[in-house]
Design an enzyme around this catalytic site. Structure first.
Site, PDB file in Angstrom:
ATOM      1  N   LYS A   1       1.031  -1.258   0.110  1.00  0.00           N
ATOM      2  CA  LYS A   1      -0.079  -0.229   0.135  1.00  0.00           C
ATOM      3  C   LYS A   1       0.691   1.063   0.125  1.00  0.00           C
ATOM      4  O   LYS A   1       1.820   1.185   0.460  1.00  0.00           O
ATOM      5  CB  LYS A   1      -0.857   0.049   0.992  1.00  0.00           C
ATOM      6  CG  LYS A   1      -0.353   0.211   2.533  1.00  0.00           C
ATOM      7  CD  LYS A   1       0.240   1.474   3.178  1.00  0.00           C
ATOM      8  CE  LYS A   1       0.545   1.433   4.424  1.00  0.00           C
ATOM      9  NZ  LYS A   1       1.291   2.523   4.924  1.00  0.00           N
TER      10      LYS A   1
ATOM     11  N   ASP B   1      -2.453  -0.921  10.558  1.00  0.00           N
ATOM     12  CA  ASP B   1      -2.797  -0.824   9.036  1.00  0.00           C
ATOM     13  C   ASP B   1      -3.361  -2.259   8.666  1.00  0.00           C
ATOM     14  O   ASP B   1      -3.870  -2.419   7.221  1.00  0.00           O
ATOM     15  CB  ASP B   1      -1.299  -0.843   8.307  1.00  0.00           C
ATOM     16  CG  ASP B   1      -0.832   0.421   8.628  1.00  0.00           C
ATOM     17  OD1 ASP B   1      -1.261   1.520   9.058  1.00  0.00           O
ATOM     18  OD2 ASP B   1       0.349   0.548   8.037  1.00  0.00           O
TER      19      ASP B   1
HETATM   20  O1  C5P Z   1      -0.457  -0.646  15.247  1.00  0.00           O
HETATM   21  P1  C5P Z   1       0.942  -0.653  14.956  1.00  0.00           P
HETATM   22  O2  C5P Z   1       1.656  -1.935  15.914  1.00  0.00           O
HETATM   23  O3  C5P Z   1       1.193  -0.737  13.410  1.00  0.00           O
HETATM   24  O4  C5P Z   1       1.716   0.519  15.321  1.00  0.00           O
HETATM   25  C1  C5P Z   1       3.007   0.408  15.597  1.00  0.00           C
HETATM   26  C2  C5P Z   1       3.332   1.958  16.526  1.00  0.00           C
HETATM   27  O5  C5P Z   1       3.096   2.872  15.994  1.00  0.00           O
HETATM   28  C3  C5P Z   1       2.528   1.762  17.702  1.00  0.00           C
HETATM   29  O6  C5P Z   1       3.005   1.290  18.882  1.00  0.00           O
HETATM   30  C4  C5P Z   1       2.413   3.534  18.099  1.00  0.00           C
HETATM   31  O7  C5P Z   1       3.731   3.900  18.615  1.00  0.00           O
HETATM   32  C5  C5P Z   1       2.355   3.845  16.709  1.00  0.00           C
HETATM   33  N1  C5P Z   1       1.061   4.294  16.249  1.00  0.00           N
HETATM   34  C6  C5P Z   1       0.202   5.402  16.599  1.00  0.00           C
HETATM   35  N2  C5P Z   1      -1.070   5.770  16.116  1.00  0.00           N
HETATM   36  C7  C5P Z   1      -1.402   4.635  14.990  1.00  0.00           C
HETATM   37  C8  C5P Z   1      -0.734   3.882  14.643  1.00  0.00           C
HETATM   38  C9  C5P Z   1       0.269   3.519  15.297  1.00  0.00           C
HETATM   39  O8  C5P Z   1       0.892   5.820  17.453  1.00  0.00           O
HETATM   40  N3  C5P Z   1      -2.650   5.350  14.782  1.00  0.00           N
END
Ligand code: C5P
Length: 298
Positions: free
Chosen positions: A12, A138
């Site tokens: 993506k 995502d």
């Molecule tokens: O959800 P994911 O594991 O991909 O997110 C990785 C990190 O990115 C999270 O631990 C957080 O620190 C940050 N994040 C965030 N807000 C989001 C997505 C991700 O702060 N909407």
């Protein structure tokens, strides 16, 4: 009875990404436009007679253990489905990792959608959505694919029924940007108003200037300050004729949109030494097309 499924896990890009506010749970509310591309990892899923989950990865240094999001997706399904057997996962990695292209998230979504097929178990869409969000912000988008506007952490999705005509040049310089560090360096304290990303994209179909005015990535300033090379790549994409150029996700992949394949391929020559590819936008999933690629052998 064994059942195998071959499926693709598309990359993506974020055509726009606004970080609206920090949430009490540590995540951030986003306003982002996702779009899948027609390039991605290839995966083969095979049901097992026992309860083991195995994973073989080709084309990348990616652990085949439960630090791998595809394996975690299979384990999450097993935890939710008492009758689920085991699964062999084979991944041909083509999407660079840690690159803002959602490679790991797409592999995980492919397992969430594909494993129930090979097991012959029906799983409600809402359960897949829940497991997807537990795996990563995502992942829910990859359950639908195509073009979508996303809010909240990324799971509140509004599909946009539009065919994007451009050719996409992806340029990745091999820099690994850690997403939590990128959020920290943006340092969003107050609240940011959400822009009209969908309006800017649709207006961009007639006049690319509308995208340059209305589609931003809030990570760019902070990430370009850490890695100035990325800002140079963006400038070079415009110099090479891009209608629009932006960083995807928290980086480090930069992309440019071009009117023709020849223009995108011509621009690509300016980026020798980097990982590059030219892609088209992908279609949203239809359950009919994923079911049609199931191979059965009794
Ligand atoms: O959800 P994911 O594991 O991909 O997110 C990785 C990190 O990115 C999270 O631990 C957080 O620190 C940050 N994040 C965030 N807000 C989001 C997505 C991700 O702060 N909407």
């Amino acid at each position: 009875m064994t059942q195998r499924l071959e499926l693709s896990a598309p990359a993506k890009i974020n055509l726009g990404l606004e970080i609206l506010r920090r949430r009490p749970d540590g995540y951030h509310d986003l306003n982002t436009l996702f779009a899948t591309l027609d390039v991605g990892d290839s995966m083969t899923l095979t049901a097992r007679g026992d309860h083991k989950i195995t994973c073989r990865v080709h084309g990348a240094e990616l652990a085949a253990d439960d630090s791998n999001l595809a394996v975690r997706a299979a384990l999450a399904l097993q935890a939710r489905l008492p009758d689920a057997p085991g699964l062999d996962i084979e991944i041909q990695k083509r999407i660079p990792m840690g690159a803002g292209l959602g490679g790991g998230s797409s592999d995980a979504a492919a397992v969430l959608m594909g494993a129930p097929h090979v097991w012959g178990i029906d799983v409600e869409r809402a359960i897949l959505g829940e497991l997807a969000l537990e795996l990563g912000s995502d992942v829910p988008f990859f359950l639908i694919g195509g073009v979508a506007l996303a809010g909240s952490r990324g799971e509140r999705l509004e599909p946009i029924d539009v065919v994007l005509p451009w050719h996409v040049l992806l340029v990745n310089p091999g820099i690994h940007v850690a997403t939590p560090a990128a959020f920290a360096s943006v340092g969003r304290t107050g609240e940011r108003a959400a822009g009209d990303l969908k309006g800017a994209l649709l207006a961009g179909l007639a006049d690319a200037a509308a995208m340059r005015d209305g589609l931003v990535n809030d990570f760019e300033a902070a990430v370009f300050a850490m890695y100035p090379e990325l800002g140079h790549i963006k400038r070079h994409l415009y110099e090479a004729g891009a209608l629009f150029a932006l960083m995807s996700g928290s980086g480090s992949t930069m992309f440019g949109l071009f009117e023709t394949r020849a223009a995108a391929e011509g621009a690509r020559e300016h980026f020798s030494g980097y990982w590059t590819t030219v892609a088209r936008f992908g279609d949203a999933h239809s359950s009919a097309s994923s079911a049609s690629s199931i191979e059965r052998s009794e």
